[in-house]
Design an enzyme around this catalytic site. Sequence first.
Site, PDB file in Angstrom:
ATOM      1  N   PHE A  12       0.832  -1.215   0.000  1.00  0.00           N
ATOM      2  CA  PHE A  12       0.000   0.000   0.000  1.00  0.00           C
ATOM      3  C   PHE A  12       0.868   1.267   0.000  1.00  0.00           C
ATOM      4  CE2 PHE A  12      -1.867   2.750   3.548  1.00  0.00           C
ATOM      5  CZ  PHE A  12      -2.411   3.676   2.678  1.00  0.00           C
ATOM      6  N   ASP A  32       9.703  -6.934  -3.655  1.00  0.00           N
ATOM      7  CA  ASP A  32       8.559  -7.399  -2.862  1.00  0.00           C
ATOM      8  C   ASP A  32       8.404  -8.912  -2.997  1.00  0.00           C
ATOM      9  OD1 ASP A  32       5.961  -5.409  -1.862  1.00  0.00           O
ATOM     10  OD2 ASP A  32       5.715  -7.592  -1.783  1.00  0.00           O
ATOM     11  N   THR A  91      11.074 -11.064   9.185  1.00  0.00           N
ATOM     12  CA  THR A  91      11.072  -9.999   8.171  1.00  0.00           C
ATOM     13  C   THR A  91      11.591  -8.699   8.779  1.00  0.00           C
ATOM     14  OG1 THR A  91       9.308 -10.994   6.908  1.00  0.00           O
ATOM     15  CG2 THR A  91       9.597  -8.632   6.630  1.00  0.00           C
ATOM     16  N   ARG A 105      27.526  -1.750   2.720  1.00  0.00           N
ATOM     17  CA  ARG A 105      28.400  -2.187   1.640  1.00  0.00           C
ATOM     18  C   ARG A 105      28.466  -1.192   0.487  1.00  0.00           C
ATOM     19  NH1 ARG A 105      28.462  -8.331  -0.183  1.00  0.00           N
ATOM     20  NH2 ARG A 105      29.584  -8.125  -2.142  1.00  0.00           N
ATOM     21  N   TYR A 144       5.095  -8.171  15.791  1.00  0.00           N
ATOM     22  CA  TYR A 144       5.193  -6.934  14.998  1.00  0.00           C
ATOM     23  C   TYR A 144       5.860  -5.833  15.831  1.00  0.00           C
ATOM     24  CZ  TYR A 144       3.576  -3.044  12.018  1.00  0.00           C
ATOM     25  OH  TYR A 144       3.506  -1.947  11.203  1.00  0.00           O
TER      26      TYR A 144
HETATM   27  N1  LIG Z   1      -0.127   1.662   6.806  1.00  0.00           N
HETATM   28  C1  LIG Z   1       0.038   1.986   8.056  1.00  0.00           C
HETATM   29  O1  LIG Z   1      -0.870   2.509   8.696  1.00  0.00           O
HETATM   30  C2  LIG Z   1       1.380   1.776   8.723  1.00  0.00           C
HETATM   31  C3  LIG Z   1       1.526   2.200  10.050  1.00  0.00           C
HETATM   32  C4  LIG Z   1       2.750   2.001  10.673  1.00  0.00           C
HETATM   33  C5  LIG Z   1       3.805   1.433  10.002  1.00  0.00           C
HETATM   34  N2  LIG Z   1       3.637   1.021   8.716  1.00  0.00           N
HETATM   35  C6  LIG Z   1       4.788   0.374   8.070  1.00  0.00           C
HETATM   36  O2  LIG Z   1       4.906   0.806   6.731  1.00  0.00           O
HETATM   37  C7  LIG Z   1       5.347  -0.284   5.913  1.00  0.00           C
HETATM   38  C8  LIG Z   1       4.380  -0.453   4.751  1.00  0.00           C
HETATM   39  O3  LIG Z   1       3.085  -0.754   5.276  1.00  0.00           O
HETATM   40  P1  LIG Z   1       1.811  -0.927   4.341  1.00  0.00           P
HETATM   41  O4  LIG Z   1       0.658  -0.369   5.068  1.00  0.00           O
HETATM   42  O5  LIG Z   1       2.104  -0.452   2.983  1.00  0.00           O
HETATM   43  O6  LIG Z   1       1.638  -2.503   4.377  1.00  0.00           O
HETATM   44  P2  LIG Z   1       1.519  -3.565   3.180  1.00  0.00           P
HETATM   45  O7  LIG Z   1       1.268  -4.880   3.806  1.00  0.00           O
HETATM   46  O8  LIG Z   1       0.558  -3.071   2.154  1.00  0.00           O
HETATM   47  O9  LIG Z   1       2.987  -3.493   2.545  1.00  0.00           O
HETATM   48  C9  LIG Z   1       4.053  -4.269   2.987  1.00  0.00           C
HETATM   49  C10 LIG Z   1       4.725  -4.862   1.757  1.00  0.00           C
HETATM   50  O10 LIG Z   1       5.850  -5.642   2.178  1.00  0.00           O
HETATM   51  C11 LIG Z   1       5.845  -6.876   1.459  1.00  0.00           C
HETATM   52  N3  LIG Z   1       6.560  -7.862   2.267  1.00  0.00           N
HETATM   53  C12 LIG Z   1       6.164  -8.430   3.438  1.00  0.00           C
HETATM   54  N4  LIG Z   1       7.105  -9.268   3.884  1.00  0.00           N
HETATM   55  C13 LIG Z   1       8.124  -9.241   2.984  1.00  0.00           C
HETATM   56  C14 LIG Z   1       9.369  -9.906   2.886  1.00  0.00           C
HETATM   57  N5  LIG Z   1       9.767 -10.780   3.825  1.00  0.00           N
HETATM   58  N6  LIG Z   1      10.163  -9.633   1.825  1.00  0.00           N
HETATM   59  C15 LIG Z   1       9.751  -8.754   0.851  1.00  0.00           C
HETATM   60  N7  LIG Z   1       8.584  -8.104   0.895  1.00  0.00           N
HETATM   61  C16 LIG Z   1       7.771  -8.353   1.946  1.00  0.00           C
HETATM   62  C17 LIG Z   1       4.378  -7.191   1.247  1.00  0.00           C
HETATM   63  O11 LIG Z   1       4.128  -8.107   0.198  1.00  0.00           O
HETATM   64  C18 LIG Z   1       3.811  -5.800   0.969  1.00  0.00           C
HETATM   65  O12 LIG Z   1       3.883  -5.485  -0.398  1.00  0.00           O
HETATM   66  C19 LIG Z   1       5.431  -1.504   6.809  1.00  0.00           C
HETATM   67  O13 LIG Z   1       6.765  -1.701   7.205  1.00  0.00           O
HETATM   68  C20 LIG Z   1       4.580  -1.130   7.996  1.00  0.00           C
HETATM   69  O14 LIG Z   1       5.015  -1.769   9.167  1.00  0.00           O
HETATM   70  C21 LIG Z   1       2.448   1.181   8.065  1.00  0.00           C
END
Ligand SMILES: NC(=O)c1ccc[n+]([C@@H]2O[C@H](COP(=O)([O-])OP(=O)(O)OC[C@H]3O[C@@H](n4cnc5c(N)ncnc54)[C@H](O)[C@@H]3O)[C@@H](O)[C@H]2O)c1
Length: 311
Positions: A12, A32, A91, A105, A144
């Site tokens: 997202f 991803d 992760t 690196r 998390y």
């Molecule tokens: N959206 C929010 O409200 C929010 C709030 C706090 C923190 N975050 C942080 O922002 C980041 C993005 O969040 P988001 O809302 O877009 O979530 P999301 O789940 O839409 O995006 C996370 C992405 O990471 C990918 N992913 C997961 N594990 C992986 C791995 N091991 N290797 C490669 N890719 C992997 C998923 O396929 C996904 O595309 C995250 O780190 C989340 O913790 C988001």
Amino acid sequence: MKKILITGGAGFVGSHLCERLLNEGNDIICLDNYFTGSKQNVVHLLDNPYFELVRHDITHPYFAEVDEIYNLACPASPVHYQYNPIKTIKTSVLGAVNMLGLAKRVNAKILQASTSEVYGDPKVHPQKEDYWGNVNPIGIRSCYDEGKRCAETLFMDYHIQNEVAIKIIRIFNTYGPNMNPSDGRVVSNFIMQALRGEDITIFGDGLQTRSFQYVDDLVEGMIRMMNSEPEFLGPVNLGNPNEFTMLELAETVIKLTGSSSKLIFMPLPKDDPKQRQPDISLAKDKLNGWQPNIQLETGLIKTIDYFKTKL
Ligand SMILES: NC(=O)c1ccc[n+]([C@@H]2O[C@H](COP(=O)([O-])OP(=O)(O)OC[C@H]3O[C@@H](n4cnc5c(N)ncnc54)[C@H](O)[C@@H]3O)[C@@H](O)[C@H]2O)c1
């Protein structure tokens, strides 16, 4: 032209960041494993020769010559991060080690997408960056929360020990188009339930509050943080301080969708924080007056339009 790696780029937030940085003339590698993200979120960027999409899991090392890394890969919604909690913590922690190793690196600057969850169920309101939090280390959210806390520690230690240029942001609830409709987050749940004419599920009495930030405001803050003065490492809160109760959010969604959905009340999930609200004075001070500009109703209308295409 900067070469920029965005992990979790098909998710997202990542998909919006890819689009913005690509439009600004950068060379983007979007990495991803598609656990929660989707190719659909970035398919419209594939025609651009400066956009590369790579299927890779950040728990394994990855090598590329880049100038900047935005580390976003991690499932962000409770249903997804609790689905395989061991994988979630791997992760966050192994992913951070791998990306920090890469940054070291190739001498890249690296930004960590941390979270307001590091404050746990906070005893201080609103939360400032110097509050250490109130986190249960063995609860259902711990994979998390503690994973992200450990990642912050790793970022700081790579900076102190190896002089890696790091930036840490703590993201508060963010919403907008490209959210996964089935991720169980409150905004996507309410909108999908309203659009389908189903009952809207409120956990607890609905008086718990959250603050909601529209994704464009977050992306602006992330880029400003990456470009901030080298001495400023963060962590810095990026969120919208305007608080709404779950009842207010549900009523606004019903109004904007014109839905006939009714509200139903369910027991509160374990360890659900009662209130969370960012103090953004540090971001305002260090990121050239950054603050969220998009009002809840404006952002919800754009998000509702997106979810209509997913029905
Ligand atoms: N959206 C929010 O409200 C929010 C709030 C706090 C923190 N975050 C942080 O922002 C980041 C993005 O969040 P988001 O809302 O877009 O979530 P999301 O789940 O839409 O995006 C996370 C992405 O990471 C990918 N992913 C997961 N594990 C992986 C791995 N091991 N290797 C490669 N890719 C992997 C998923 O396929 C996904 O595309 C995250 O780190 C989340 O913790 C988001």
